[in-house]
Design an enzyme around this catalytic site. Structure first.
Site, PDB file in Angstrom:
ATOM      1  CB  CYS A  50     -35.593 -78.634  59.245  1.00 53.15           C
ATOM      2  SG  CYS A  50     -36.449 -79.860  60.263  1.00 53.15           S
ATOM      3  CB  CYS A  52     -38.864 -78.864  57.014  1.00 51.70           C
ATOM      4  SG  CYS A  52     -39.049 -78.066  58.626  1.00 51.70           S
TER       5      CYS A  52
END
Length: 467
Positions: A387, A390
């Site tokens: 991600c 993230c």
């Protein structure tokens, strides 16, 4: 009388005036002439005969397309020219360093009235301005989902008046919208993803619009969304939709501002003094439907305000689904919101790797959630290493862990994608990646971090307010 239909020049003057005739001979000559004309008329093909017939009080057929009828009378047979096969990959390479104005001019030159600008936001106002500057005729269409902000509707009106144009609006099918709302409610997308609602309100109306075109022009930019638009070319064969001729390859997609930075777009808009959506001044950057759009915070990417409850890989409504790579497209099937990886895991390096961040297993996070009297509070991030959001917060989260070392607060991480996703959604309030939870010292119920600010100071303030 039948003879009144034809011009007198149709009958040879010699047949009437070369010698005197009796009235019977003259009548016979008239009859013979009429029969000759009648035989000529019968010899005409159907298409030619139709051109002689004018419809009375006939209305043009309504079309579910942005392209109006060119005429209501069928023209004589025309031999259709063979279309040259254009190598659009080669054309894209040739235009890679061209200006948006040059690309726009090329698009309008090639397709004339068979191309239209898709209009909704700031980049699209820039497109209209570029089209206006070419001096060529151009068309504009827009999708009215029925759930746009009032400010957006006011922008539509301002643009029409500024440029003296009529935007061709496309609307969703009322029966489909009714069925969706009656079955699932007005805000089902918060629970099972935005794809279904966008399919009804945006994708299908767009599909109808594009079926009346041979090309369309969009405001996509490479820097809008690193996850889905980083490889957008300036021109391409549309990989998803069909055009007027039908079939794969029947529609061409132009992206004149693909290589332009967002700041440069705004400098252009200010310089040309054109209308813009007033929501931009309130922190909105990328603007869609009202329930699915919110302002972005400092440091956030511009499309993080779209469908903010979902992951980066789902930040397309379906209008530009071709941007999503095949391995990512599998994750957008159904209601998965792009959270799953195609095989349940991802072959990317792990993140948040530091001695001050505890790597929790499924058993570890379950035990932590069950404890009612913890010895110390915990801060845990639910993440997926692939991600981008993230990855973007990795540095600040590691810095926070180092800062909290020895303070009595434990910092952990739990990888919640793949097989762990359903558990994380049902037991740990996972909505999108990353999700940050604080487990208080004397409570079994975790507290979800509500902000999109993921800098060290903001996270520290959250921890200090609860421990």
């Amino acid at each position: 009388m039948p003879l009144a239909v034809f011009s007198s020049s149709t009958v040879s003057s010699t047949s009437f005036f070369s010698r005197p005739r009796s009235s019977i001979d003259a009548k016979a000559s008239h009859i013979d002439s009429f029969r000759n004309l009648e035989r000529c008329y019968e010899a005409m093909n159907l298409t030619q005969r139709r051109t002689l017939v004018k419809p009375i009080n006939a209305e043009p057929q309504r079309m579910d397309s942005t392209v109006p009828l060119a005429a209501t009378i069928v023209a004589p047979e025309v031999i259709e020219k063979e279309k040259d096969e254009e190598d659009y990959d080669e054309l894209a390479r040739g235009l890679e360093n061209a200006s948006p104005l040059e690309i726009m001019d090329k698009a309008l030159e090639k397709f004339g009235t068979d191309i239209a600008i898709a209009f909704s936001g700031a980049e699209d106002v820039a497109l209209i301005e570029y089209a206006h500057l070419t001096g060529r005729p151009y068309r504009v269409f827009s999708l009215d989902t029925g759930r746009l902000n009032p400010e957006t509707y006011r922008l539509f009106d301002a643009v029409e008046k500024h440029y003296g144009i009529h935007i061709e609006y496309m609307f969703p099918d009322a029966i489909e919208v009714q069925a969706l709302v009656r079955t699932k409610g007005l805000f089902s997308f918060y629970e099972d993803g935005h794809q279904e609602c966008c399919r009804v309100r945006k994708v299908r109306p767009l599909r109808r619009a594009l079926k009346g075109l041979r090309a369309w022009i969009t405001g996509q930019r490479k820097d809008q969304s690193p996850g889905t638009r980083s490889e957008v070319p300036v021109v391409q064969v549309d990989p998803v939709f069909e055009g007027l001729d039908g079939g794969v390859g029947s529609l061409v997609k132009w992206n004149p501002v693909a290589n332009v930075k967002g700041n440069d777009i705004w400098n252009f808009l200010r310089t040309m003094n054109v209308p813009v959506n007033s929501l931009h001044s309130q922190g909105y950057v990328s603007i869609g439907c009202e329930p699915c759009t919110r302002p972005v915070l400092p440091g956030q990417h511009e499309r993080e305000g779209r469908w903010w409850w979902e992951d980066a890989k789902a930040k397309e409504c379906g209008l530009h689904k071709g941007n999503i790579k095949q391995e990512d497209a599998a994750n957008l099937n159904g209601n998965k919101n792009g959270v799953d990886q195609a095989n349940g895991t991802a072959t990317v390096a792990d993140i948040f790797n530091t001695q001050n961040v505890v790597n929790l297993s499924r058993t570890g996070i379950e035990n932590l959630a069950k404890l009612e009297n913890r010895q110390e509070p915990w801060l845990v991030v639910l993440y997926a290493p692939w991600c981008r959001f993230c990855q973007a917060m990795e540095e600040s989260y590691v810095d926070l862990a180092d800062k909290l070392a020895g303070s009595g607060v434990k910092v952990g991480k739990f990888r919640a994608d793949g097989e762990q996703k359903e558990f994380a959604k049902s037991e740990l309030e996972l909505g999108s990646f990353p999700t940050i939870l604080f487990f208080p010292k004397h409570s079994s119920h975790p507290i979800k971090y509500p902000s999109e600010k993921r800098d060290v100071d903001s996270l520290t303030a959250f921890v200090n307010a609860l421990r």
